[in-house]
Design a protein around this motif. Sequence first.
Motif, PDB file in Angstrom:
ATOM      1  N   VAL A 298    -131.916 -31.239  26.481  1.00  0.00           N
ATOM      2  CA  VAL A 298    -131.014 -29.846  26.140  1.00  0.00           C
ATOM      3  C   VAL A 298    -131.377 -29.012  27.347  1.00  0.00           C
ATOM      4  N   ARG A 299    -130.205 -28.565  27.663  1.00  0.00           N
ATOM      5  CA  ARG A 299    -129.907 -27.814  29.068  1.00  0.00           C
ATOM      6  C   ARG A 299    -129.918 -26.271  28.635  1.00  0.00           C
ATOM      7  N   ASP A 300    -130.175 -25.625  29.593  1.00  0.00           N
ATOM      8  CA  ASP A 300    -130.073 -23.921  29.448  1.00  0.00           C
ATOM      9  C   ASP A 300    -128.746 -23.418  29.327  1.00  0.00           C
ATOM     10  N   GLU A 301    -128.450 -22.058  29.269  1.00  0.00           N
ATOM     11  CA  GLU A 301    -127.145 -21.501  29.152  1.00  0.00           C
ATOM     12  C   GLU A 301    -126.320 -21.729  30.251  1.00  0.00           C
ATOM     13  N   HIS A 302    -126.992 -22.090  31.358  1.00  0.00           N
ATOM     14  CA  HIS A 302    -126.045 -22.462  32.694  1.00  0.00           C
ATOM     15  C   HIS A 302    -125.922 -23.980  32.829  1.00  0.00           C
ATOM     16  N   ASP A 303    -126.224 -24.614  31.741  1.00  0.00           N
ATOM     17  CA  ASP A 303    -126.086 -26.218  31.837  1.00  0.00           C
ATOM     18  C   ASP A 303    -126.960 -26.855  32.899  1.00  0.00           C
ATOM     19  N   ARG A 304    -128.335 -26.351  33.247  1.00  0.00           N
ATOM     20  CA  ARG A 304    -129.200 -26.656  33.782  1.00  0.00           C
ATOM     21  C   ARG A 304    -130.487 -27.290  33.156  1.00  0.00           C
ATOM     22  N   PHE A 305    -130.936 -28.419  33.862  1.00  0.00           N
ATOM     23  CA  PHE A 305    -132.168 -29.053  33.274  1.00  0.00           C
ATOM     24  C   PHE A 305    -133.275 -27.923  33.689  1.00  0.00           C
ATOM     25  N   THR A 306    -134.010 -27.810  32.671  1.00  0.00           N
ATOM     26  CA  THR A 306    -135.027 -26.740  32.611  1.00  0.00           C
ATOM     27  C   THR A 306    -136.591 -27.146  33.066  1.00  0.00           C
ATOM     28  N   ALA A 307    -137.333 -26.211  33.816  1.00  0.00           N
ATOM     29  CA  ALA A 307    -138.526 -26.698  34.277  1.00  0.00           C
ATOM     30  C   ALA A 307    -139.464 -27.052  33.068  1.00  0.00           C
ATOM     31  N   LYS A 308    -139.354 -26.186  31.991  1.00  0.00           N
ATOM     32  CA  LYS A 308    -140.091 -26.323  30.701  1.00  0.00           C
ATOM     33  C   LYS A 308    -140.117 -27.804  30.119  1.00  0.00           C
ATOM     34  N   GLN A 309    -138.812 -28.418  30.421  1.00  0.00           N
ATOM     35  CA  GLN A 309    -138.722 -29.818  29.929  1.00  0.00           C
ATOM     36  C   GLN A 309    -139.138 -30.823  30.812  1.00  0.00           C
TER      37      GLN A 309
ATOM     38  N   GLU B 240    -118.921 -35.534  52.597  1.00  0.00           N
ATOM     39  CA  GLU B 240    -119.885 -35.805  53.879  1.00  0.00           C
ATOM     40  C   GLU B 240    -120.818 -34.476  54.177  1.00  0.00           C
ATOM     41  N   VAL B 241    -121.228 -33.981  53.048  1.00  0.00           N
ATOM     42  CA  VAL B 241    -122.674 -33.235  53.263  1.00  0.00           C
ATOM     43  C   VAL B 241    -123.868 -34.015  53.483  1.00  0.00           C
ATOM     44  N   ALA B 242    -124.356 -33.362  54.529  1.00  0.00           N
ATOM     45  CA  ALA B 242    -125.761 -34.264  54.777  1.00  0.00           C
ATOM     46  C   ALA B 242    -127.010 -33.644  54.040  1.00  0.00           C
ATOM     47  N   GLU B 243    -127.028 -32.565  53.753  1.00  0.00           N
ATOM     48  CA  GLU B 243    -128.156 -32.175  53.217  1.00  0.00           C
ATOM     49  C   GLU B 243    -128.102 -30.914  52.109  1.00  0.00           C
ATOM     50  N   ASP B 244    -128.809 -31.387  51.384  1.00  0.00           N
ATOM     51  CA  ASP B 244    -128.814 -30.226  49.980  1.00  0.00           C
ATOM     52  C   ASP B 244    -129.837 -29.591  49.867  1.00  0.00           C
ATOM     53  N   TYR B 245    -130.029 -28.409  49.524  1.00  0.00           N
ATOM     54  CA  TYR B 245    -131.128 -27.380  49.485  1.00  0.00           C
ATOM     55  C   TYR B 245    -131.141 -26.932  47.796  1.00  0.00           C
ATOM     56  N   SER B 246    -130.852 -27.636  46.908  1.00  0.00           N
ATOM     57  CA  SER B 246    -130.659 -27.026  45.397  1.00  0.00           C
ATOM     58  C   SER B 246    -131.814 -27.462  44.754  1.00  0.00           C
ATOM     59  N   MET B 247    -133.008 -28.244  45.219  1.00  0.00           N
ATOM     60  CA  MET B 247    -133.829 -28.922  44.443  1.00  0.00           C
ATOM     61  C   MET B 247    -134.867 -28.011  44.198  1.00  0.00           C
ATOM     62  N   GLY B 248    -134.770 -27.264  43.086  1.00  0.00           N
ATOM     63  CA  GLY B 248    -135.887 -26.455  42.640  1.00  0.00           C
ATOM     64  C   GLY B 248    -135.319 -25.724  41.309  1.00  0.00           C
ATOM     65  N   TYR B 249    -136.357 -24.946  40.934  1.00  0.00           N
ATOM     66  CA  TYR B 249    -135.888 -24.420  39.134  1.00  0.00           C
ATOM     67  C   TYR B 249    -135.781 -23.001  39.735  1.00  0.00           C
ATOM     68  N   ALA B 250    -134.760 -22.208  38.959  1.00  0.00           N
ATOM     69  CA  ALA B 250    -134.548 -20.876  38.775  1.00  0.00           C
ATOM     70  C   ALA B 250    -135.603 -20.115  38.115  1.00  0.00           C
ATOM     71  N   SER B 251    -136.400 -20.567  36.944  1.00  0.00           N
ATOM     72  CA  SER B 251    -137.217 -20.057  36.157  1.00  0.00           C
ATOM     73  C   SER B 251    -138.688 -20.198  36.537  1.00  0.00           C
ATOM     74  N   HIS B 252    -138.929 -21.168  37.363  1.00  0.00           N
ATOM     75  CA  HIS B 252    -140.285 -21.469  37.814  1.00  0.00           C
ATOM     76  C   HIS B 252    -140.523 -21.793  39.167  1.00  0.00           C
ATOM     77  N   VAL B 253    -141.554 -21.463  39.998  1.00  0.00           N
ATOM     78  CA  VAL B 253    -141.766 -21.933  41.287  1.00  0.00           C
ATOM     79  C   VAL B 253    -142.502 -23.332  41.287  1.00  0.00           C
ATOM     80  N   GLY B 254    -142.428 -24.124  42.396  1.00  0.00           N
ATOM     81  CA  GLY B 254    -143.072 -25.418  42.425  1.00  0.00           C
ATOM     82  C   GLY B 254    -142.199 -26.225  42.953  1.00  0.00           C
ATOM     83  N   PHE B 255    -142.397 -27.664  42.721  1.00  0.00           N
ATOM     84  CA  PHE B 255    -142.096 -28.703  43.237  1.00  0.00           C
ATOM     85  C   PHE B 255    -141.145 -29.520  42.347  1.00  0.00           C
ATOM     86  N   ARG B 256    -139.859 -29.171  41.918  1.00  0.00           N
ATOM     87  CA  ARG B 256    -139.192 -30.336  41.020  1.00  0.00           C
ATOM     88  C   ARG B 256    -139.309 -31.486  41.172  1.00  0.00           C
TER      89      ARG B 256
END
Length: 410
Positions: free
Chosen positions: A93-104, A302-318
Amino acid sequence: MQIPVGFTSVVEEFIAHNGLKMTYSKTPLGNEFFIRSNDLLFEQGVNDIDITVFSWEDTPCFFNTGSKSALPFDIFAASFYLISRYEEYLPQVRDEHDRFTAKQSFAFQNGFLEKPLVDIWALKFLEKLKERFPDYAYKTREYKFISTVDVDNAFAFKHKSLVRTIGGFLKDLSGFRLRNVWNRFAVLTNIKKDQYNTFDQVLKLQKNYQHKLLFFFLIGDYTTFDTNVSASKGKFRLLIKNIADYAKVGLHPSYFTMKDEVMLKKEKDRLEDILNRSVDKSRQHFLRFSLPETYQNLIDLEVAEDYSMGYASHVGFRASTCTPFYFYDLDFEIQTPLKIVPFALMDTTLNDYLGLTPKQSLGKIRDLRNEVKAVNGTFVTLFHNESMSDYLRWRGWKRVYASMIKIATS
């Protein structure tokens, strides 16, 4: 662990090797350093796995191995499960922005989201190796810090279209927000500096502390969720060019690029046209990404690096690590050339989602920095130029970014 690795399935070759060596299989050959393998790394596809978490020396782990194994769990399968984001391929179940949630997430539900668990495991594994192979020349990696700044709104009032400017005035007047009316007027008539134009202080801090700094610019077309200045505006384009003289600049793909490669390419081309150079770094706006589609699109462009790996709702290490790693595509069963750089915290998480005060936020930042420093990892933070403005919801936050830099670099 910075140890070079080779693989063999030839027993004679293994026996003849004199350096560090171990077997990873169901049963040991003899009395060698042995880790009993779980089935996960020998499978293909994604299955719903029943996982039992237990504690080893006060550290959570899973995929139990039994008494013959040098470690009580399969560190390789467990690390792969977390870093590949295996669970994000499963129905959810994804959130209102179609994201995988930290609580899951498996990490949140088992209480280790705020720990770089894979790095902790690696260091404990290293200690076991040192006991068995004390003469090997082990290397030690160094703690690193990367400050990243997302530019969702380069300016609060300046360089907006006439329609947006008039609409803003009318909206503030109808809501009796007279302070906003004055601020907008003062900025547009050059009485005051635009509140979100905090770039000079960010660059000054970088000059003083000499840390790695990255900016991600949102230059997509205007939508409900993408409200930056138009990329056709000369002043905005000039700002991006000027920033690129002092720091690395990456793309901040807009809200609807999550599964739209055509739109993603359009925005990448637009930024490359402004910079007159290739762009190889990216972070999704709203942290909206879907595995593996979004990453496959980035790889195709050909993007070499992505920096999206984290959650909006919680700090920590996804991904349960503070170490950059290469995305493994479970659809095609290959390691890709896309490097994932996970971040530990975001300013809007601290303020908007967790409701922390600036003082409480600095305490949380210090705790996370200490977790990363304990494993000599890479501490990556995400702030916005807006949060340094001391304006509206960011009142009282003006010095938080500067204090965070001091904590991260001390």
